[in-house]
Design a protein around this motif. Sequence first.
Motif, PDB file in Angstrom:
ATOM      1  N   GLU A 240       0.818  -1.224   0.000  1.00  0.00           N
ATOM      2  CA  GLU A 240       0.000   0.000   0.000  1.00  0.00           C
ATOM      3  C   GLU A 240       0.849   1.271   0.000  1.00  0.00           C
ATOM      4  N   GLY A 241       2.147   1.154   0.336  1.00  0.00           N
ATOM      5  CA  GLY A 241       3.011   2.334   0.410  1.00  0.00           C
ATOM      6  C   GLY A 241       3.547   2.749  -0.951  1.00  0.00           C
ATOM      7  N   SER A 242       4.509   3.692  -0.936  1.00  0.00           N
ATOM      8  CA  SER A 242       4.965   4.243  -2.215  1.00  0.00           C
ATOM      9  C   SER A 242       6.393   3.821  -2.570  1.00  0.00           C
ATOM     10  N   ASP A 243       7.065   3.080  -1.702  1.00  0.00           N
ATOM     11  CA  ASP A 243       8.453   2.714  -1.978  1.00  0.00           C
ATOM     12  C   ASP A 243       8.544   1.358  -2.681  1.00  0.00           C
ATOM     13  N   THR A 244       9.405   1.285  -3.708  1.00  0.00           N
ATOM     14  CA  THR A 244       9.535   0.009  -4.430  1.00  0.00           C
ATOM     15  C   THR A 244      10.244  -1.068  -3.605  1.00  0.00           C
ATOM     16  N   GLY A 245      11.069  -0.652  -2.631  1.00  0.00           N
ATOM     17  CA  GLY A 245      11.972  -1.598  -1.993  1.00  0.00           C
ATOM     18  C   GLY A 245      13.214  -1.728  -2.848  1.00  0.00           C
ATOM     19  N   PRO A 246      14.055  -2.737  -2.638  1.00  0.00           N
ATOM     20  CA  PRO A 246      13.852  -3.823  -1.686  1.00  0.00           C
ATOM     21  C   PRO A 246      13.899  -3.363  -0.233  1.00  0.00           C
ATOM     22  N   ILE A 247      13.028  -3.996   0.565  1.00  0.00           N
ATOM     23  CA  ILE A 247      12.970  -3.669   1.987  1.00  0.00           C
ATOM     24  C   ILE A 247      13.059  -4.963   2.796  1.00  0.00           C
ATOM     25  N   ASN A 248      13.974  -4.966   3.757  1.00  0.00           N
ATOM     26  CA  ASN A 248      14.079  -6.113   4.668  1.00  0.00           C
ATOM     27  C   ASN A 248      12.860  -6.171   5.570  1.00  0.00           C
ATOM     28  N   LEU A 249      12.228  -7.344   5.652  1.00  0.00           N
ATOM     29  CA  LEU A 249      11.165  -7.563   6.637  1.00  0.00           C
ATOM     30  C   LEU A 249      11.587  -8.761   7.484  1.00  0.00           C
ATOM     31  N   GLY A 250      11.920  -8.495   8.713  1.00  0.00           N
ATOM     32  CA  GLY A 250      12.369  -9.563   9.602  1.00  0.00           C
ATOM     33  C   GLY A 250      12.469  -9.024  11.007  1.00  0.00           C
ATOM     34  N   ASN A 251      12.616  -9.948  11.937  1.00  0.00           N
ATOM     35  CA  ASN A 251      12.743  -9.552  13.336  1.00  0.00           C
ATOM     36  C   ASN A 251      14.226  -9.505  13.686  1.00  0.00           C
ATOM     37  N   PRO A 252      14.736  -8.353  14.116  1.00  0.00           N
ATOM     38  CA  PRO A 252      16.178  -8.249  14.335  1.00  0.00           C
ATOM     39  C   PRO A 252      16.717  -9.057  15.526  1.00  0.00           C
ATOM     40  N   GLY A 253      15.856  -9.665  16.306  1.00  0.00           N
ATOM     41  CA  GLY A 253      16.345 -10.563  17.361  1.00  0.00           C
ATOM     42  C   GLY A 253      17.164 -11.677  16.709  1.00  0.00           C
ATOM     43  N   GLU A 254      18.368 -11.952  17.212  1.00  0.00           N
ATOM     44  CA  GLU A 254      19.246 -12.940  16.566  1.00  0.00           C
ATOM     45  C   GLU A 254      19.550 -14.077  17.538  1.00  0.00           C
ATOM     46  N   PHE A 255      19.366 -15.322  17.082  1.00  0.00           N
ATOM     47  CA  PHE A 255      19.548 -16.490  17.953  1.00  0.00           C
ATOM     48  C   PHE A 255      20.412 -17.530  17.261  1.00  0.00           C
ATOM     49  N   THR A 256      21.267 -18.195  18.039  1.00  0.00           N
ATOM     50  CA  THR A 256      21.931 -19.376  17.481  1.00  0.00           C
ATOM     51  C   THR A 256      20.903 -20.504  17.500  1.00  0.00           C
ATOM     52  N   MET A 257      21.167 -21.558  16.695  1.00  0.00           N
ATOM     53  CA  MET A 257      20.209 -22.677  16.664  1.00  0.00           C
ATOM     54  C   MET A 257      20.211 -23.424  17.994  1.00  0.00           C
ATOM     55  N   LEU A 258      21.363 -23.399  18.691  1.00  0.00           N
ATOM     56  CA  LEU A 258      21.384 -24.013  20.027  1.00  0.00           C
ATOM     57  C   LEU A 258      20.517 -23.198  20.989  1.00  0.00           C
ATOM     58  N   GLU A 259      20.577 -21.874  20.877  1.00  0.00           N
ATOM     59  CA  GLU A 259      19.715 -21.032  21.744  1.00  0.00           C
ATOM     60  C   GLU A 259      18.239 -21.277  21.434  1.00  0.00           C
ATOM     61  N   LEU A 260      17.933 -21.410  20.139  1.00  0.00           N
ATOM     62  CA  LEU A 260      16.534 -21.683  19.777  1.00  0.00           C
ATOM     63  C   LEU A 260      16.088 -23.012  20.392  1.00  0.00           C
ATOM     64  N   ALA A 261      16.949 -24.032  20.278  1.00  0.00           N
ATOM     65  CA  ALA A 261      16.602 -25.352  20.830  1.00  0.00           C
ATOM     66  C   ALA A 261      16.399 -25.252  22.346  1.00  0.00           C
ATOM     67  N   GLU A 262      17.263 -24.538  23.042  1.00  0.00           N
ATOM     68  CA  GLU A 262      17.122 -24.383  24.503  1.00  0.00           C
ATOM     69  C   GLU A 262      15.810 -23.673  24.840  1.00  0.00           C
ATOM     70  N   THR A 263      15.449 -22.683  24.030  1.00  0.00           N
ATOM     71  CA  THR A 263      14.214 -21.935  24.288  1.00  0.00           C
ATOM     72  C   THR A 263      12.993 -22.831  24.083  1.00  0.00           C
ATOM     73  N   VAL A 264      13.006 -23.621  22.995  1.00  0.00           N
ATOM     74  CA  VAL A 264      11.888 -24.536  22.726  1.00  0.00           C
ATOM     75  C   VAL A 264      11.793 -25.565  23.861  1.00  0.00           C
ATOM     76  N   LYS A 265      12.919 -26.071  24.281  1.00  0.00           N
ATOM     77  CA  LYS A 265      12.954 -27.058  25.368  1.00  0.00           C
ATOM     78  C   LYS A 265      12.351 -26.447  26.641  1.00  0.00           C
ATOM     79  N   GLU A 266      12.780 -25.258  26.965  1.00  0.00           N
ATOM     80  CA  GLU A 266      12.292 -24.600  28.191  1.00  0.00           C
ATOM     81  C   GLU A 266      10.790 -24.318  28.113  1.00  0.00           C
ATOM     82  N   LEU A 267      10.328 -23.825  26.953  1.00  0.00           N
ATOM     83  CA  LEU A 267       8.927 -23.402  26.853  1.00  0.00           C
ATOM     84  C   LEU A 267       7.974 -24.558  26.581  1.00  0.00           C
TER      85      LEU A 267
END
Length: 327
Positions: A240-267
């Motif tokens: 809907e906006g006026s810019d062509t991009g390219p534009i990054n769309l992502g969450n800047p939180g950065e995790f290692t895959m081991l951290e992700l696994a620990e988080t899934v395990k905990e939750l």
Amino acid sequence: MAGNSSDVLSPKQPPLPSPLRFSKFFQVIVADNYFTGSKDNLKKWIGHPRFELIRHDVTEPLTIEVDQIYHLACPASPIFYKYNPVKTIKTNVIGTLNMLGLAKRVGARILLTSTSELYGDPLVHPQPESYWGNVNPIGVRSCYDEGKRVAETLMFDYHRQHGIEIRVARIFNTYGPRMNIDDGRVVSNFIAQAIRCPSFLSQSLVCFSGEPLTVQSPGTQTRSFCYVSDLVDGLIRLMEGSDTGPINLGNPGEFTMLELAETVKELINPDVEIKVVENTPDDPRQRKPIITKAMELLGWEPKVKLRDGLPLMEEDFRLRLGFDKKN
Ligand SMILES: NC(=O)c1ccc[n+]([C@@H]2O[C@H](COP(=O)([O-])OP(=O)(O)OC[C@H]3O[C@@H](n4cnc5c(N)ncnc54)[C@H](O)[C@@H]3O)[C@@H](O)[C@H]2O)c1
Ligand SMILES: O=c1ccn([C@@H]2O[C@H](COP(=O)(O)OP(=O)(O)O[C@H]3OC[C@@H](O)[C@H](O)[C@H]3O)[C@@H](O)[C@H]2O)c(=O)[nH]1
């Protein structure tokens, strides 16, 4: 794909749930060849007067009348895009040409869902849109990342040569409810594995009868995970906006895959084992978007933190896998 319509909702109709809430003046046509998509995810819309679903492969021309094209068609999980690499390239190149041809014929605005894979194994970290990337042109991931790079080139050439209105989003790893259980991407894998591993075994036993969380080596590689509702909001703002991009769309939180696994395990399941397994070639070692452009040009930034998004996805996966919380 969306077509403008004069048939505004009558007052008797209940309010539309998201995402059609955003498009109450639109008719929506979904074209999908069901390679990785599922009719099940669309069943609540089938029969809606302003919704239409057609089986169509974008490598073939499509002749319809539309005002906006959200061009998402392409397998996105590495196991699926590597399954038939020639088809993946065709989808990205011929599919994008066909969608641009459609945009040109009817004068529609077209949005391409490009990818952070465009940055390859990035030597610049975090990644701004101005970074040209570090991509292996002949590797097993090239059908996808080089395919998307050509798709971006086609978008900008059609824009410059034919004046087509384009929008290009570079999406970082996005997850959420209704992903395929066996999609193969890391978040859906870990959630399904944690749920399938029965936690009632014993707190002192590792989960030997279920699946471990399969962290591909070395496990220190990083990703930034975006929740699906944030991404959809970003895509609509970009369209809907006026810019062509390219534009990054992502969450800047950065995790290692081991951290992700620990988080899934905990939750999700403290009893699940974490196992380091072999990786596949050319796996990028780091990924984190700079989203200043999205913040400034679209007023967008992600709202859902990983720790809040994972339980929402868990709920949906438990329902579909038939494991309630007590198991
Ligand atoms: N989810 C992410 O992390 C992510 C990241 C970067 C880019 N993207 C891009 O966003 C788009 C959607 O990704 P997703 O995660 O929903 O992937 P997905 O694999 O879940 O969905 C892709 C959809 O495209 C359809 N499709 C595939 N090939 C087609 C063809 N030739 N013709 C018609 N339909 C076809 C599939 O059936 C499916 O419905 C893709 O273009 C992907 O490259 C996604
Ligand atoms: O079971 C698994 C699966 C994957 N992984 C690792 O998790 C990381 C992320 O892998 P994913 O399969 O989720 O996907 P990637 O982040 O590599 O690509 C993803 O984001 C960018 C998009 O363009 C791609 O379409 C999407 O697949 C990789 O380092 C991979 O090695 C695991 O550790 N275990």
